[in-house]
Design an enzyme around this catalytic site. Structure first.
Site, PDB file in Angstrom:
ATOM      1  N   HIS A 129       0.820  -1.207   0.000  1.00 43.06           N
ATOM      2  CA  HIS A 129       0.000   0.000   0.000  1.00 43.06           C
ATOM      3  C   HIS A 129       0.862   1.268   0.000  1.00 43.06           C
ATOM      4  CE1 HIS A 129       1.040   0.951   4.171  1.00 43.06           C
ATOM      5  NE2 HIS A 129       0.934  -0.347   4.406  1.00 43.06           N
ATOM      6  N   GLY A 130       0.227   2.400  -0.274  1.00 44.13           N
ATOM      7  CA  GLY A 130       0.897   3.690  -0.220  1.00 44.13           C
ATOM      8  C   GLY A 130       1.174   4.138   1.210  1.00 44.13           C
ATOM      9  N   GLU A 131       1.916   5.208   1.311  1.00 42.54           N
ATOM     10  CA  GLU A 131       2.348   5.709   2.610  1.00 42.54           C
ATOM     11  C   GLU A 131       1.183   6.251   3.439  1.00 42.54           C
ATOM     12  OE1 GLU A 131       5.847   8.359   2.646  1.00 42.54           O
ATOM     13  OE2 GLU A 131       4.583   9.694   3.846  1.00 42.54           O
ATOM     14  N   GLU A 185      -2.135  -7.040   7.466  1.00 40.27           N
ATOM     15  CA  GLU A 185      -0.828  -7.020   8.113  1.00 40.27           C
ATOM     16  C   GLU A 185      -0.843  -7.911   9.362  1.00 40.27           C
ATOM     17  OE1 GLU A 185       2.228  -7.084   8.299  1.00 40.27           O
ATOM     18  OE2 GLU A 185       2.763  -5.020   7.780  1.00 40.27           O
TER      19      GLU A 185
END
Length: 245
Positions: free
Chosen positions: A36-38, A111
């Site tokens: 995923h992006g930050e 996660e």
């Protein structure tokens, strides 16, 4: 890095500059696994785990950049994502650029659950929750993190089983999976159990796996962020076993 011998209808350049074939065959599924992006928590060094954190502005730019890259590659037939916001938002951007494909949420792509450490800054976690922090740093893969956290073995079993299940439904196809740093480390371990460490997993990095019905796993591209050359990304970012993605 092995290049493989399968026929190819496109090529990509790995993060080390090596040209790697990414073939297409009726014998395996080709899965483009993307982190995923930050998020602001990434930028702050804060442990996320199952906490549902949105992308920040930089993360949204990264998501658009990787989405544009996916749109330029052929034959993406399905998109799967962790159900956590940071992954799902990234996957939705990819879907917009890939013929509006529906994103399929899969909680098994989440996660690692980090128990009592979730929401804490990594550098402060040792003082706040010493037992949980010790468990996080333990070399024992069966060590669970206090507060409902998973062991590395539990994470490994959950996410590798999920990817194989997804692959079995898409043999002969190329699909996208958007997930997290710790998950991607586990997938690397499954594909290369005796290989080098996965290293740092960068936000919106592209990692291409080929999985057969016989459960043979091959990595064709690893941690490629060439699409971020003009976007910028968190060079000090962290993600994976010892932290959070």
């Amino acid at each position: 890095m092995a290049t493989g011998s399968e026929s190819s209808d496109f090529q990509q350049s790995g993060s080390d500059g090596e040209i790697i074939e990414a073939g297409k065959s009726n014998n395996f599924a080709e899965i483009v696994v993307i982190r995923h992006g930050e998020t602001e928590w990434n930028a702050d060094g804060r442990l996320q785990g199952h906490m549902d954190v949105e992308l920040n502005d930089e993360g949204r730019k990264q998501a658009i950049a990787v989405a544009q890259r996916m749109a330029s590659e052929p034959n993406i037939s399905a998109i799967y994502s962790s159900d956590l916001k940071r992954a799902f938002e990234t996957a939705q951007e990819i879907a917009k650029f890939c013929r509006g494909l529906e994103v399929v949420k899969d909680p098994d792509l989440r996660e690692r659950h980090l128990g009592d450490l979730q929401g804490l800054v990594l550098q402060e976690a040792g003082k706040s929750c010493p037992k949980a922090y010790k468990a996080l740093l333990s070399n024992r893969r069966d060590k669970e993190i206090p507060g409902g956290g998973e062991s590395l073995d539990q994470l490994y079993e959950r996410c590798t089983s999920a990817l194989q299940r997804i692959a079995n439904n898409h043999i002969g196809e190329r699909i996208v999976v958007v997930t997290h740093g710790g998950v991607i480390r586990s997938l690397h371990r499954r594909a290369r159990p005796h290989g080098q460490s996965a290293g740092r997993i960068t936000n919106t990095s592209v990692n291409v796996f080929q999985l057969s019905k016989e459960e043979k796993w091959t990595i064709k591209i690893w941690n490629d962020v060439s699409h971020l050359n003009q976007t910028g990304y968190l060079k000090s970012g962290f993600g994976g076993d010892k932290s959070s993605g």
